[in-house]
Design an enzyme around this catalytic site. Structure first.
Site, mmCIF file in Angstrom:
data_model
loop_
_atom_site.group_PDB
_atom_site.id
_atom_site.type_symbol
_atom_site.label_atom_id
_atom_site.label_comp_id
_atom_site.label_asym_id
_atom_site.label_seq_id
_atom_site.Cartn_x
_atom_site.Cartn_y
_atom_site.Cartn_z
ATOM 1 N N GLY A 1 52.741 2.234 4.742
ATOM 2 C CA GLY A 1 52.998 3.298 5.711
ATOM 3 C C GLY A 1 54.218 4.123 5.372
ATOM 4 C CE1 TYR B 1 64.652 4.925 17.599
ATOM 5 C CE2 TYR B 1 62.694 4.832 18.987
ATOM 6 C CZ TYR B 1 64.067 4.718 18.839
ATOM 7 O OH TYR B 1 64.846 4.406 19.919
ATOM 8 C CG MET C 1 49.680 -0.966 14.123
ATOM 9 S SD MET C 1 48.018 -1.604 14.311
ATOM 10 C CE MET C 1 48.037 -1.879 16.095
ATOM 11 C CB CYS D 1 53.087 7.653 10.781
ATOM 12 S SG CYS D 1 53.486 6.326 11.924
#
Length: 239
Positions: free
Chosen positions: A90, A94, A161, A191
């Site tokens: 990924g 935060y 995730m 992301c």
């Protein structure tokens, strides 16, 4: 196969300290698996699940782009936030108070050896939990995590995730915004996905604050059902 999971709620804990602890547990499981293979033994491998809240911190995954952090470290210092490059998949994310972070450190040989299924189960755990609160959360194709209003101009992410796995042992995990200060997300491109917003459970429910312990309890219930697992040695308020 050992489907018992040792649950630990670490409370508010520094990101780096927690990362080091994850690495310790992760390595101990892998070392045991190597020992089993070398010696032909069948010692049971343990599973762990850490729940935690972190002080303000930004983390960049190994495939992430540093340009997705929109401010320099001086601004982060002013905001009381830290920054780490880490070894999960990924991009940038935060963590902070009001966010439930979960780190399942599992030997997937005890469950199923399929990383994609593992990620889908983590997403499903969150989707089912949010459904308990009347929210219709869903997946967004090609974007790991959990979202609301996918396919509309109002799409917004509520759970990020990112995982790492080696020899079918997992670490890192998910971060669900419950009472999070969403202003901290303005300092990055969450992301690495441009043009989509971030939200939190309390915002969606129109509440000042949502009971964190209740959300944890619901997450654990759905995780246990999906993975057909049993939590042990956990805080009785969560079990």
């Amino acid at each position: 196969m050992n489907k018992r999971i040792l649950l630990e709620d670490l409370g508010l804990k520094d990101y780096k300290d927690t990362w080091d602890y994850q690495e310790q547990l992760f390595k101990s499981i892998i070392d045991l698996k190597i020992k089993n293979r070398r010696e032909g033994s069948q010692l049971e491998t343990p599973n762990h699940f850490l729940l935690v809240e972190h002080p303000h911190v930004y983390t960049l995954g190994k495939s992430g782009d540093m340009d997705n952090l929109l401010v320099d470290e001086n601004v982060l210092t002013e905001k009381g936030a830290k920054f780490y490059k880490i070894n999960r998949g990924g991009d940038i994310t935060y963590h902070g108070p009001g966010q439930i972070v979960g780190y399942p450190i599992l030997d997937l040989d005890n469950f199923f050896t399929d990383i994609h299924k593992y990620l889908r189960f983590l997403e499903e755990m969150v989707i089912l939990t949010l459904a308990d609160y009347g929210l219709n959360a869903e997946r967004s194709e090609g974007e790991t995590g959990v979202w609301l209003d996918v396919g509309t101009p109002f799409a917004r992410k509520i759970c990020a995730m990112g995982v790492r796995a080696s020899r079918w042992v997992t670490m890192h995990g998910f971060a669900l915004n419950v009472n999070a200060d969403l202003g901290y997300f303005d300092l990055m491109i969450p992301c690495g996905i441009k043009g989509k917003a971030v939200t939190s459970l309390n915002v969606e429910l129109g509440k000042k604050e949502v009971d964190m312990a209740e959300v944890k309890q619901r997450l654990l219930k759905h995780f246990s059902n999906l993975f057909e697992a049993e939590f042990q040695s956990c805080d009785q308020q969560l079990c």
